[in-house]
Each structure stands twice: as structure tokens, then as C-alpha cells.
Design a protein around this motif. Sequence first.
Motif, PDB file in Angstrom:
ATOM      1  N   MET A  69       0.829  -1.203   0.000  1.00  0.00           N
ATOM      2  CA  MET A  69       0.000   0.000   0.000  1.00  0.00           C
ATOM      3  C   MET A  69       0.863   1.252   0.000  1.00  0.00           C
ATOM      4  SD  MET A  69      -3.185  -0.868  -0.023  1.00  0.00           S
ATOM      5  CE  MET A  69      -4.020   0.570   0.609  1.00  0.00           C
ATOM      6  N   VAL A  70       0.307   2.337  -0.465  1.00  0.00           N
ATOM      7  CA  VAL A  70       1.041   3.577  -0.558  1.00  0.00           C
ATOM      8  C   VAL A  70       0.892   4.356   0.738  1.00  0.00           C
ATOM      9  CG1 VAL A  70       1.275   5.734  -1.817  1.00  0.00           C
ATOM     10  CG2 VAL A  70       0.643   3.657  -3.011  1.00  0.00           C
ATOM     11  N   ASP A  71       1.994   4.917   1.229  1.00  0.00           N
ATOM     12  CA  ASP A  71       1.929   5.753   2.424  1.00  0.00           C
ATOM     13  C   ASP A  71       1.350   7.098   2.061  1.00  0.00           C
ATOM     14  OD1 ASP A  71       2.291   7.029   4.774  1.00  0.00           O
ATOM     15  OD2 ASP A  71       4.496   7.060   4.717  1.00  0.00           O
ATOM     16  N   GLN A  72       0.203   7.446   2.660  1.00  0.00           N
ATOM     17  CA  GLN A  72      -0.447   8.696   2.315  1.00  0.00           C
ATOM     18  C   GLN A  72       0.052   9.875   3.138  1.00  0.00           C
ATOM     19  OE1 GLN A  72      -3.206   6.115   3.076  1.00  0.00           O
ATOM     20  NE2 GLN A  72      -2.705   5.382   1.052  1.00  0.00           N
ATOM     21  N   THR A  73       0.893   9.654   4.145  1.00  0.00           N
ATOM     22  CA  THR A  73       1.297  10.731   5.037  1.00  0.00           C
ATOM     23  C   THR A  73       1.924  11.910   4.316  1.00  0.00           C
ATOM     24  OG1 THR A  73       1.644   9.119   6.796  1.00  0.00           O
ATOM     25  CG2 THR A  73       2.637  11.281   7.083  1.00  0.00           C
ATOM     26  N   PRO A  74       2.851  11.713   3.342  1.00  0.00           N
ATOM     27  CA  PRO A  74       3.436  12.859   2.661  1.00  0.00           C
ATOM     28  C   PRO A  74       2.430  13.680   1.895  1.00  0.00           C
ATOM     29  CG  PRO A  74       4.753  10.883   2.314  1.00  0.00           C
ATOM     30  CD  PRO A  74       3.481  10.454   2.938  1.00  0.00           C
ATOM     31  N   ASP A  75       1.285  13.117   1.529  1.00  0.00           N
ATOM     32  CA  ASP A  75       0.302  13.831   0.732  1.00  0.00           C
ATOM     33  C   ASP A  75      -0.690  14.614   1.580  1.00  0.00           C
ATOM     34  OD1 ASP A  75      -0.121  11.682  -2.146  1.00  0.00           O
ATOM     35  OD2 ASP A  75       1.110  13.462  -1.816  1.00  0.00           O
ATOM     36  N   GLN A  76      -0.489  14.649   2.900  1.00  0.00           N
ATOM     37  CA  GLN A  76      -1.412  15.357   3.758  1.00  0.00           C
ATOM     38  C   GLN A  76      -0.678  16.483   4.472  1.00  0.00           C
ATOM     39  OE1 GLN A  76      -3.812  12.930   6.272  1.00  0.00           O
ATOM     40  NE2 GLN A  76      -3.884  11.257   4.834  1.00  0.00           N
ATOM     41  N   THR A  77      -1.412  17.510   4.847  1.00  0.00           N
ATOM     42  CA  THR A  77      -0.837  18.620   5.572  1.00  0.00           C
ATOM     43  C   THR A  77      -1.463  18.682   6.946  1.00  0.00           C
ATOM     44  OG1 THR A  77      -2.511  20.191   4.881  1.00  0.00           O
ATOM     45  CG2 THR A  77      -0.656  19.883   3.393  1.00  0.00           C
ATOM     46  N   PRO A  78      -0.805  19.370   7.922  1.00  0.00           N
ATOM     47  CA  PRO A  78      -1.366  19.420   9.265  1.00  0.00           C
ATOM     48  C   PRO A  78      -2.759  20.013   9.314  1.00  0.00           C
ATOM     49  CG  PRO A  78       0.931  20.141   9.260  1.00  0.00           C
ATOM     50  CD  PRO A  78       0.519  19.985   7.838  1.00  0.00           C
ATOM     51  N   ASP A  79      -3.069  20.927   8.368  1.00  0.00           N
ATOM     52  CA  ASP A  79      -4.375  21.562   8.390  1.00  0.00           C
ATOM     53  C   ASP A  79      -5.477  20.674   7.850  1.00  0.00           C
ATOM     54  OD1 ASP A  79      -3.253  23.810   9.437  1.00  0.00           O
ATOM     55  OD2 ASP A  79      -3.037  24.816   7.488  1.00  0.00           O
ATOM     56  N   GLN A  80      -5.110  19.552   7.225  1.00  0.00           N
ATOM     57  CA  GLN A  80      -6.115  18.717   6.579  1.00  0.00           C
ATOM     58  C   GLN A  80      -6.545  17.586   7.500  1.00  0.00           C
ATOM     59  OE1 GLN A  80      -3.819  18.144   2.871  1.00  0.00           O
ATOM     60  NE2 GLN A  80      -5.698  18.704   1.847  1.00  0.00           N
ATOM     61  N   THR A  81      -6.910  17.884   8.715  1.00  0.00           N
ATOM     62  CA  THR A  81      -7.441  16.885   9.623  1.00  0.00           C
ATOM     63  C   THR A  81      -8.851  16.525   9.204  1.00  0.00           C
ATOM     64  OG1 THR A  81      -8.198  18.631  11.080  1.00  0.00           O
ATOM     65  CG2 THR A  81      -6.035  17.643  11.553  1.00  0.00           C
ATOM     66  N   PRO A  82      -9.259  15.275   9.364  1.00  0.00           N
ATOM     67  CA  PRO A  82     -10.582  14.856   8.913  1.00  0.00           C
ATOM     68  C   PRO A  82     -11.684  15.624   9.620  1.00  0.00           C
ATOM     69  CG  PRO A  82      -9.182  12.945   9.387  1.00  0.00           C
ATOM     70  CD  PRO A  82      -8.461  14.150   9.905  1.00  0.00           C
ATOM     71  N   LEU A 136     -13.720   7.395   5.094  1.00  0.00           N
ATOM     72  CA  LEU A 136     -14.417   8.304   6.001  1.00  0.00           C
ATOM     73  C   LEU A 136     -13.455   9.243   6.719  1.00  0.00           C
ATOM     74  CD1 LEU A 136     -17.108   5.942   7.581  1.00  0.00           C
ATOM     75  CD2 LEU A 136     -17.564   8.005   6.236  1.00  0.00           C
ATOM     76  N   ARG A 137     -12.186   8.849   6.845  1.00  0.00           N
ATOM     77  CA  ARG A 137     -11.210   9.648   7.575  1.00  0.00           C
ATOM     78  C   ARG A 137     -10.111  10.229   6.691  1.00  0.00           C
ATOM     79  NH1 ARG A 137     -12.565  11.203  12.409  1.00  0.00           N
ATOM     80  NH2 ARG A 137     -10.389  11.198  13.062  1.00  0.00           N
ATOM     81  N   LEU A 138      -9.854   9.600   5.576  1.00  0.00           N
ATOM     82  CA  LEU A 138      -8.718   9.983   4.739  1.00  0.00           C
ATOM     83  C   LEU A 138      -8.951  11.319   4.052  1.00  0.00           C
ATOM     84  CD1 LEU A 138      -5.972   8.977   3.546  1.00  0.00           C
ATOM     85  CD2 LEU A 138      -7.314   8.035   1.649  1.00  0.00           C
ATOM     86  N   ARG A 139      -7.957  12.205   4.065  1.00  0.00           N
ATOM     87  CA  ARG A 139      -8.020  13.472   3.344  1.00  0.00           C
ATOM     88  C   ARG A 139      -6.713  13.689   2.579  1.00  0.00           C
ATOM     89  NH1 ARG A 139     -12.204  12.513   4.820  1.00  0.00           N
ATOM     90  NH2 ARG A 139     -13.847  13.802   5.734  1.00  0.00           N
ATOM     91  N   PRO A 140      -6.493  12.980   1.489  1.00  0.00           N
ATOM     92  CA  PRO A 140      -5.248  13.159   0.748  1.00  0.00           C
ATOM     93  C   PRO A 140      -5.183  14.528   0.085  1.00  0.00           C
ATOM     94  CG  PRO A 140      -6.732  11.780  -0.495  1.00  0.00           C
ATOM     95  CD  PRO A 140      -7.391  12.018   0.840  1.00  0.00           C
ATOM     96  N   ARG A 141      -4.004  15.098   0.037  1.00  0.00           N
ATOM     97  CA  ARG A 141      -3.827  16.398  -0.605  1.00  0.00           C
ATOM     98  C   ARG A 141      -3.983  16.289  -2.113  1.00  0.00           C
ATOM     99  NH1 ARG A 141       1.852  19.324  -1.214  1.00  0.00           N
ATOM    100  NH2 ARG A 141       1.205  21.235  -2.269  1.00  0.00           N
ATOM    101  N   ARG A 142      -3.540  15.172  -2.680  1.00  0.00           N
ATOM    102  CA  ARG A 142      -3.680  14.927  -4.118  1.00  0.00           C
ATOM    103  C   ARG A 142      -4.533  13.673  -4.336  1.00  0.00           C
ATOM    104  NH1 ARG A 142       1.415  17.256  -3.618  1.00  0.00           N
ATOM    105  NH2 ARG A 142       1.819  18.940  -5.116  1.00  0.00           N
ATOM    106  N   PRO A 143      -5.848  13.828  -4.318  1.00  0.00           N
ATOM    107  CA  PRO A 143      -6.734  12.657  -4.345  1.00  0.00           C
ATOM    108  C   PRO A 143      -6.656  11.856  -5.638  1.00  0.00           C
ATOM    109  CG  PRO A 143      -7.997  14.686  -4.589  1.00  0.00           C
ATOM    110  CD  PRO A 143      -6.596  15.093  -4.247  1.00  0.00           C
ATOM    111  N   ILE A 144      -6.476  12.522  -6.761  1.00  0.00           N
ATOM    112  CA  ILE A 144      -6.453  11.783  -8.031  1.00  0.00           C
ATOM    113  C   ILE A 144      -5.156  10.997  -8.170  1.00  0.00           C
ATOM    114  CG2 ILE A 144      -6.617  11.986 -10.541  1.00  0.00           C
ATOM    115  CD1 ILE A 144      -9.200  12.557  -8.971  1.00  0.00           C
ATOM    116  N   LEU A 145      -4.046  11.585  -7.760  1.00  0.00           N
ATOM    117  CA  LEU A 145      -2.774  10.856  -7.785  1.00  0.00           C
ATOM    118  C   LEU A 145      -2.865   9.599  -6.927  1.00  0.00           C
ATOM    119  CD1 LEU A 145       0.237  10.495  -8.380  1.00  0.00           C
ATOM    120  CD2 LEU A 145       0.718  12.043  -6.458  1.00  0.00           C
ATOM    121  N   LEU A 146      -3.336   9.754  -5.704  1.00  0.00           N
ATOM    122  CA  LEU A 146      -3.472   8.592  -4.833  1.00  0.00           C
ATOM    123  C   LEU A 146      -4.435   7.572  -5.426  1.00  0.00           C
ATOM    124  CD1 LEU A 146      -3.040   7.054  -2.209  1.00  0.00           C
ATOM    125  CD2 LEU A 146      -4.798   8.487  -1.147  1.00  0.00           C
ATOM    126  N   GLY A 147      -5.562   8.045  -5.969  1.00  0.00           N
ATOM    127  CA  GLY A 147      -6.535   7.129  -6.541  1.00  0.00           C
ATOM    128  C   GLY A 147      -5.974   6.312  -7.683  1.00  0.00           C
TER     129      GLY A 147
END
Length: 445
Positions: A1-14, A300-311
Motif C-alpha cells: 500500500m502507498v503511504d499517504q502521510t506525505p500527501d497530507q498537511t497538518p491543516d487537513q485533519t478529517p 471516512l477519515r482519509l483526506r489526501p492532498r492529491r486525491p487523483i494521484l493517490l486514486g
Amino acid sequence: MVDQTPDQTPDQTPDQTPVRDLLRERQFALLISARTLSMLAVAFAPVALAFGILDLPGATPTTLSIVLASEAIAVVLFMLVGGVVADRYPRHRVLQVAEWVNALAHAALALMVGMERAPLWGLVAAAVVSGTATATVWPALTGIIPEVVPQEHLQQGNALLALGTNIARVTGLVAGGLVVAAVGGGWALAIASASFAASGVMVALMRLPLRVPAADAGSEGEVGSSSVLADLRDGWDEFRSRQWLWVVVVQFSLLVMVFQAAHLVLGPVVARDELGGPKAWTAVLTGEAVGLIVGVLVALRLRPRRPILLGVILTIGAAPPYLLLGFSAPLYVVVASAFVMGVCFDLFGILWQTTMQRVVPAASLSRVSSYDALGSLMLGPIGLVLAGPAAERFGAHKALVVCGIVMVVSTGGALLSPGVRNLVAPGPVSAAALEPEPDPVRPPA
């Protein structure tokens, strides 16, 4: 699986998930009930139809290919019209009619399969009717969700709808396999028909406010040919102006072509010949469905910064089950890989739907969705037509390996697109089409 942590920012809490609030809303509750019943029908149908047709006197894998391809061709031919209709008329009424037409089509299939009096033309005709109804469902559903779910909770609304449909998928697959094994595909198709009909009743109870149509439908509400063409041109302009959108659709046109061949024809053939028949294939489908449920819980909890890339990265999970089948892996390994595929597919679907609903203007959302679906599905009939003959000439195992390789290559090609890599998550209140920008657009806290 891909680590999504780098694609999220501190402000993007669910966000706080408004599960109870959404479920208490009458219109959303009716919509989720309808979609759950519809998916229950959809879950019964693949196993019932595949093994029901394969068990008919004189039937071959090619027979199954022809019937499934007929349905897929109808979906492709009527998808754009379905998008125009869903943008011009009340979307809940479009869904209502589509569900009831699907109920009639599956009742006809149940009668033919159950009585073992199933001429090929009759099976094809029922499949075409079902495909025509299905062509209106996806564009109407994509457009109706923002009408019943607040913008700031679209991802949660999409996830809850997916949760209901995936639970129905698991229930339907398990029950469908047992019904097929016990009393045959005809009864399973009859249950699917009843479930489609009940879904139509749920949609009929919805009451949504009138909205401004995509274009003037005329004084008597009739759609002229020029209006339809103008609507299609407007929808095409919205679609082609977004690189991330059309690149992923091209990817999925290839992926769906080989996925349908592997999932609907080649997989059942291997299951019948080597793995134990309907029960084995039901186990594979159930593994995928359980993965879909887990994917919803993550979404329900995930908020990736680049949703299409992750998808797009997640779509690589489609390949392993069919590569493993092609190399004669044990059944439990195939089931485990199908579970992973389910997680990946559901995360992709929710991220994709939410991004489209936030980026594409509401007035043209169903038409853009119809171009999305058309492009994604247009090569599907080719895969279905070729799957049966390929299994007979080259063997199902070799054909499955080729399918898996195409899935991997198509995903790699999509990742080369800057639009796919750079599109950042739009804010939940945005209704305008946004191109990727240097700075991320973050949802409000």
C-alpha cells in the motif's frame, strides 16, 4: 500500500463525520436505502447469470461473452443520452424508472434461465434492456448526491452510500452463491428483479426541490434534437478541459476492457474448471466486497492532498487477483488479493466521485459523468467479446495473465500525466472547475 502521510498537511485533519445527521435526513436515507437494494440485486446477478448461462444446454464461454457484451454495448450506446436526461429532468425520477426497467429485464432473464428455455436472442434482448436502464443510473446518481448532501460533507456522503452498497454486495454475493448452488441461477435472478423493484419504490418516495435544467427544454418540456446536441457539446467542453479527468478515463477504458473479460468470463471459467464452481468464485467476489467495506471505513477519515494521484496509484491493486489466477495460485491467495483490490477500488471510487462533485458545475455534472462512464466502459464490450474465444483458443490462464499486464501498464501511463500528479484537493465549497495550482487548496478547518 502507498503511504499517504506525505500527501497530507497538518491543516487537513478529517472533518467530524456527520454520519447520524446524514442518516436522519429523509432524502439521503431514502437514497441510501434505494442504492443498497439496487446493489443487492447487482450482487446476485453476476454469479446467477454466469453460472446460469454456462449451465444451459449447449452453452459455452462464448455464449456468456455474447450476452454480457450485449448489455455492455447498450450501456455504452445510451450513456451520453442518459447524462443529458439526468441533467434535464429530476434525477430521482430518472433513477426510479431505471430501477423498474432493470427489474423487468431481470425478471425476463430469471424466467428464461429458470425454465431452461433461453434462446440466445432472448437473453441478448433482456441484456440490452438492462444495459439501457443502467446507462441512466450512473450519471443520475453522480448528479443527485450533491442535491441531498451538503458540499462540506460530500466525501462522507459518498462513503456512507458506498458502505451501504458494499454491505449489500457482500450479502448478495454470499446469498447469491448459495441460491445458485442450491436451486439454480433462475431463482437468484428473480430475487435480483424483486430487489430492483423495491429500489425503485424507495426512489419514488423521494421529494426533491425543482432545479434549473441544464438548458431550456421548451415550453412543453420536450427535448429537441438540437438541445440534446448543444447539451452534449457543453458537457464535452467541461470534460475535455480537465486533463486529470480525461487521462484517467483513457486509463480506465483499457483497465475496464480487461477487467470485465477477467472478472465476468475468464475468472468464472477457471473457477468452474479448477476451483470448485460457483462457491469458489463467490469466495473471490466476497473477498473483494469485504475489501470494499474496509475501503469505505478508511475513506471516512482519509483526506489526501492529491486525491487523483493517490486514486490512480491504488488502481494497481486491480491486477494481482487475475495474475494469480493466471498462474494457478491457491484459492485463498486469490481471495486475499481480491480483498486488497476491493480496498483499492473503493478508495479510488470515493475520491474520484467527491473530486468530480466538487470541481464540476452542478448543472453539467451528470453529462460530465456520462462522458466519464462512456469513456471508461466503451472498450468493455471488446474485452467481453474476445474473452470467451481467447479462453477456448489460448486457455483462460494465459488470457488472465495478459489482462493483468494491461492493468499494470495502463496505470503507469496515467501516472505520467501532470494533471493527475498535481491536482490538489479542492475546497468543499468550490463549484468551479479548477486546474492544478502551485499551492494546495485546503478544506476549511
